[in-house]
Design a protein around this motif. Structure first.
Motif, PDB file in Angstrom:
ATOM      1  N   SER A   1       0.978  -1.212   0.034  1.00  7.54           N
ATOM      2  CA  SER A   1      -0.061   0.041  -0.028  1.00  7.54           C
ATOM      3  C   SER A   1       0.789   1.344   0.234  1.00  7.54           C
ATOM      4  O   SER A   1       2.106   1.186   0.444  1.00  7.54           O
ATOM      5  N   ASP A   2       0.292   2.171  -0.830  1.00  3.64           N
ATOM      6  CA  ASP A   2       1.023   3.548  -0.601  1.00  3.64           C
ATOM      7  C   ASP A   2       1.221   3.945   0.765  1.00  3.64           C
ATOM      8  O   ASP A   2       2.478   4.633   1.080  1.00  3.64           O
ATOM      9  N   GLY A   3       0.328   3.858   1.865  1.00 11.16           N
ATOM     10  CA  GLY A   3       0.648   4.308   3.124  1.00 11.16           C
ATOM     11  C   GLY A   3       1.928   3.543   3.806  1.00 11.16           C
ATOM     12  O   GLY A   3       2.726   4.188   4.371  1.00 11.16           O
ATOM     13  N   PHE A   4       1.825   2.319   3.690  1.00  7.93           N
ATOM     14  CA  PHE A   4       3.125   1.535   4.101  1.00  7.93           C
ATOM     15  C   PHE A   4       4.497   2.065   3.417  1.00  7.93           C
ATOM     16  O   PHE A   4       5.428   2.152   4.506  1.00  7.93           O
ATOM     17  N   LEU A   5       4.351   2.333   2.302  1.00  4.98           N
ATOM     18  CA  LEU A   5       5.643   2.671   1.703  1.00  4.98           C
ATOM     19  C   LEU A   5       5.957   4.082   1.906  1.00  4.98           C
ATOM     20  O   LEU A   5       7.149   4.416   2.103  1.00  4.98           O
ATOM     21  N   GLY A   6       4.902   4.975   2.137  1.00  7.33           N
ATOM     22  CA  GLY A   6       5.393   6.096   2.615  1.00  7.33           C
ATOM     23  C   GLY A   6       5.737   6.182   4.034  1.00  7.33           C
ATOM     24  O   GLY A   6       6.983   6.892   4.336  1.00  7.33           O
ATOM     25  N   GLY A   7       5.292   5.436   4.772  1.00  8.67           N
ATOM     26  CA  GLY A   7       5.863   5.184   6.243  1.00  8.67           C
ATOM     27  C   GLY A   7       7.284   4.720   5.974  1.00  8.67           C
ATOM     28  O   GLY A   7       8.331   5.131   6.854  1.00  8.67           O
ATOM     29  N   VAL A   8       7.657   3.933   5.094  1.00 10.53           N
ATOM     30  CA  VAL A   8       9.088   3.487   5.007  1.00 10.53           C
ATOM     31  C   VAL A   8       9.963   4.516   4.737  1.00 10.53           C
ATOM     32  O   VAL A   8      11.032   4.640   5.045  1.00 10.53           O
ATOM     33  N   VAL A   9       9.419   5.164   3.769  1.00  5.13           N
ATOM     34  CA  VAL A   9      10.298   6.565   3.342  1.00  5.13           C
ATOM     35  C   VAL A   9      10.567   7.417   4.555  1.00  5.13           C
ATOM     36  O   VAL A   9      11.623   7.849   4.780  1.00  5.13           O
ATOM     37  N   ILE A  10       9.424   7.660   5.159  1.00 10.34           N
ATOM     38  CA  ILE A  10       9.746   8.722   6.507  1.00 10.34           C
ATOM     39  C   ILE A  10      10.457   7.879   7.523  1.00 10.34           C
ATOM     40  O   ILE A  10      11.534   8.687   8.021  1.00 10.34           O
ATOM     41  N   GLY A  11      10.706   6.603   7.481  1.00  7.28           N
ATOM     42  CA  GLY A  11      11.403   5.781   8.639  1.00  7.28           C
ATOM     43  C   GLY A  11      12.836   5.987   8.048  1.00  7.28           C
ATOM     44  O   GLY A  11      13.854   6.143   9.064  1.00  7.28           O
TER      45      GLY A  11
ATOM     46  N   CYS B   1      14.236   8.308   6.475  1.00  8.38           N
ATOM     47  CA  CYS B   1      14.899   9.597   6.364  1.00  8.38           C
ATOM     48  C   CYS B   1      15.249   9.683   7.811  1.00  8.38           C
ATOM     49  O   CYS B   1      16.114  10.425   8.331  1.00  8.38           O
ATOM     50  N   VAL B   2      14.264   9.514   8.915  1.00  7.12           N
ATOM     51  CA  VAL B   2      14.506   9.348  10.204  1.00  7.12           C
ATOM     52  C   VAL B   2      15.950   8.685  10.558  1.00  7.12           C
ATOM     53  O   VAL B   2      16.602   9.308  11.201  1.00  7.12           O
ATOM     54  N   ILE B   3      15.876   7.478  10.201  1.00  4.15           N
ATOM     55  CA  ILE B   3      17.243   6.587  10.438  1.00  4.15           C
ATOM     56  C   ILE B   3      18.462   7.320   9.817  1.00  4.15           C
ATOM     57  O   ILE B   3      19.437   7.287  10.289  1.00  4.15           O
ATOM     58  N   GLY B   4      18.161   7.961   8.521  1.00  3.19           N
ATOM     59  CA  GLY B   4      19.435   8.655   7.973  1.00  3.19           C
ATOM     60  C   GLY B   4      19.687   9.766   8.695  1.00  3.19           C
ATOM     61  O   GLY B   4      21.072   9.842   8.830  1.00  3.19           O
ATOM     62  N   VAL B   5      18.965  10.575   9.221  1.00  2.00           N
ATOM     63  CA  VAL B   5      19.241  11.576  10.155  1.00  2.00           C
ATOM     64  C   VAL B   5      19.846  11.241  11.374  1.00  2.00           C
ATOM     65  O   VAL B   5      20.916  12.113  11.582  1.00  2.00           O
ATOM     66  N   VAL B   6      19.291  10.402  11.854  1.00  2.00           N
ATOM     67  CA  VAL B   6      19.905   9.957  13.388  1.00  2.00           C
ATOM     68  C   VAL B   6      21.330   9.169  12.889  1.00  2.00           C
ATOM     69  O   VAL B   6      22.362   9.555  13.581  1.00  2.00           O
ATOM     70  N   SER B   7      21.692   8.509  11.988  1.00  2.00           N
ATOM     71  CA  SER B   7      22.578   8.181  11.526  1.00  2.00           C
ATOM     72  C   SER B   7      23.701   9.174  11.148  1.00  2.00           C
ATOM     73  O   SER B   7      24.960   8.971  11.424  1.00  2.00           O
ATOM     74  N   PHE B   8      23.391  10.315  10.485  1.00  7.18           N
ATOM     75  CA  PHE B   8      24.404  11.188  10.108  1.00  7.18           C
ATOM     76  C   PHE B   8      24.875  11.875  11.350  1.00  7.18           C
ATOM     77  O   PHE B   8      25.872  12.319  11.500  1.00  7.18           O
ATOM     78  N   CYS B   9      23.964  12.229  12.180  1.00  8.93           N
ATOM     79  CA  CYS B   9      24.454  12.806  13.670  1.00  8.93           C
ATOM     80  C   CYS B   9      25.064  11.749  14.478  1.00  8.93           C
ATOM     81  O   CYS B   9      26.344  12.345  14.804  1.00  8.93           O
TER      82      CYS B   9
ATOM     83  N   PHE C   1      19.449   4.718   3.159  1.00 10.44           N
ATOM     84  CA  PHE C   1      19.063   5.490   1.783  1.00 10.44           C
ATOM     85  C   PHE C   1      18.761   4.580   0.875  1.00 10.44           C
ATOM     86  O   PHE C   1      17.902   4.773  -0.027  1.00 10.44           O
ATOM     87  N   ILE C   2      19.263   3.144   0.705  1.00 10.07           N
ATOM     88  CA  ILE C   2      18.825   2.393  -0.240  1.00 10.07           C
ATOM     89  C   ILE C   2      17.367   2.112  -0.038  1.00 10.07           C
ATOM     90  O   ILE C   2      16.577   1.871  -1.066  1.00 10.07           O
ATOM     91  N   VAL C   3      16.948   1.618   1.098  1.00 13.79           N
ATOM     92  CA  VAL C   3      15.458   1.464   1.533  1.00 13.79           C
ATOM     93  C   VAL C   3      14.621   2.460   0.963  1.00 13.79           C
ATOM     94  O   VAL C   3      13.676   2.470   0.446  1.00 13.79           O
ATOM     95  N   GLY C   4      14.931   3.621   1.413  1.00 14.34           N
ATOM     96  CA  GLY C   4      14.250   5.054   1.089  1.00 14.34           C
ATOM     97  C   GLY C   4      14.256   5.146  -0.448  1.00 14.34           C
ATOM     98  O   GLY C   4      12.945   5.530  -0.911  1.00 14.34           O
ATOM     99  N   ILE C   5      15.035   4.985  -1.119  1.00 13.24           N
ATOM    100  CA  ILE C   5      14.862   5.163  -2.653  1.00 13.24           C
ATOM    101  C   ILE C   5      14.324   3.919  -3.212  1.00 13.24           C
ATOM    102  O   ILE C   5      13.609   4.256  -4.075  1.00 13.24           O
ATOM    103  N   THR C   6      14.400   2.881  -2.847  1.00 17.32           N
ATOM    104  CA  THR C   6      13.451   1.842  -3.291  1.00 17.32           C
ATOM    105  C   THR C   6      11.837   1.923  -3.185  1.00 17.32           C
ATOM    106  O   THR C   6      11.084   1.953  -4.022  1.00 17.32           O
ATOM    107  N   ALA C   7      11.697   2.609  -1.833  1.00 19.23           N
ATOM    108  CA  ALA C   7      10.263   2.825  -1.528  1.00 19.23           C
ATOM    109  C   ALA C   7       9.858   4.025  -2.257  1.00 19.23           C
ATOM    110  O   ALA C   7       8.623   3.904  -2.719  1.00 19.23           O
ATOM    111  N   LEU C   8      10.679   4.901  -2.607  1.00 16.02           N
ATOM    112  CA  LEU C   8      10.360   6.023  -3.623  1.00 16.02           C
ATOM    113  C   LEU C   8      10.115   5.628  -4.891  1.00 16.02           C
ATOM    114  O   LEU C   8       9.065   5.895  -5.603  1.00 16.02           O
ATOM    115  N   ALA C   9      10.737   4.617  -5.403  1.00 19.25           N
ATOM    116  CA  ALA C   9      10.641   4.154  -6.729  1.00 19.25           C
ATOM    117  C   ALA C   9       9.523   3.183  -6.992  1.00 19.25           C
ATOM    118  O   ALA C   9       8.656   3.488  -7.822  1.00 19.25           O
ATOM    119  N   LEU C  10       9.149   2.531  -5.801  1.00 20.91           N
ATOM    120  CA  LEU C  10       7.793   1.526  -6.013  1.00 20.91           C
ATOM    121  C   LEU C  10       6.700   2.851  -5.755  1.00 20.91           C
ATOM    122  O   LEU C  10       5.470   2.112  -6.422  1.00 20.91           O
TER     123      LEU C  10
END
Length: 124
Positions: free
Chosen positions: A2-12, A14-22, A110-119
């Motif tokens: 579902s689009d909602g699940f994939l949207g949640g994956v993208v947001i998740g 992004c959050v993991i990416g920001v925490v990882s950068f910090c 990053f890879i998971v987020g890009i994949t979810a955006l592609a889907l």
């Protein structure tokens, strides 16, 4: 999916990416110098420090990659006399985790987020 699940994956992702950068910034400025001191006879670390010491944030990135290589590819680098095996073995498990985990988490997010955006057909 579902689009909602994939949207949640993208947001998740992004959050993991920001925490990882910090966490990566924390490692570059507080953990890395101590590990470089302990790896004072490893040629790969010496070369990276000499080449990138005065290059600011980007230079610390290259130095972190050199230390990560010394810790994860020890046997290969030992065969080419680029690391001192005793010094690499003296690095604690918690310090090894600080060096390796934030980078891997960021790349995976990053890879998971890009994949979810592609889907979601939002990438192109």
């Amino acid at each position: 999916m579902s689009d909602g699940f994939l949207g949640g994956v993208v947001i998740g992702s992004c959050v993991i990416g920001v925490v990882s950068f910090c966490a990566d910034v924390y490692v570059k400025y507080l953990i890395l110098p101590g590990i470089e001191v302990r790896l004072k006879n490893c040629q790969i670390v010496i070369d990276a420090k000499r080449s990138w010491d005065n290059s600011g944030f980007i230079g610390r990135r290259y130095r972190l990659v050199a230390v990560n290589l010394a810790l994860t590819s020890t046997e290969l680098l030992r065969q080419k006399d680029l690391v001192d095996i005793d010094e690499v073995n003296s690095i604690s498990v918690s310090q090894r985790r600080w060096i390796c985990i934030p980078e891997r988490a960021g790349v995976t997010a990053f890879i998971v987020g890009i994949t979810a955006l592609a889907l979601l057909d939002k990438l192109w």
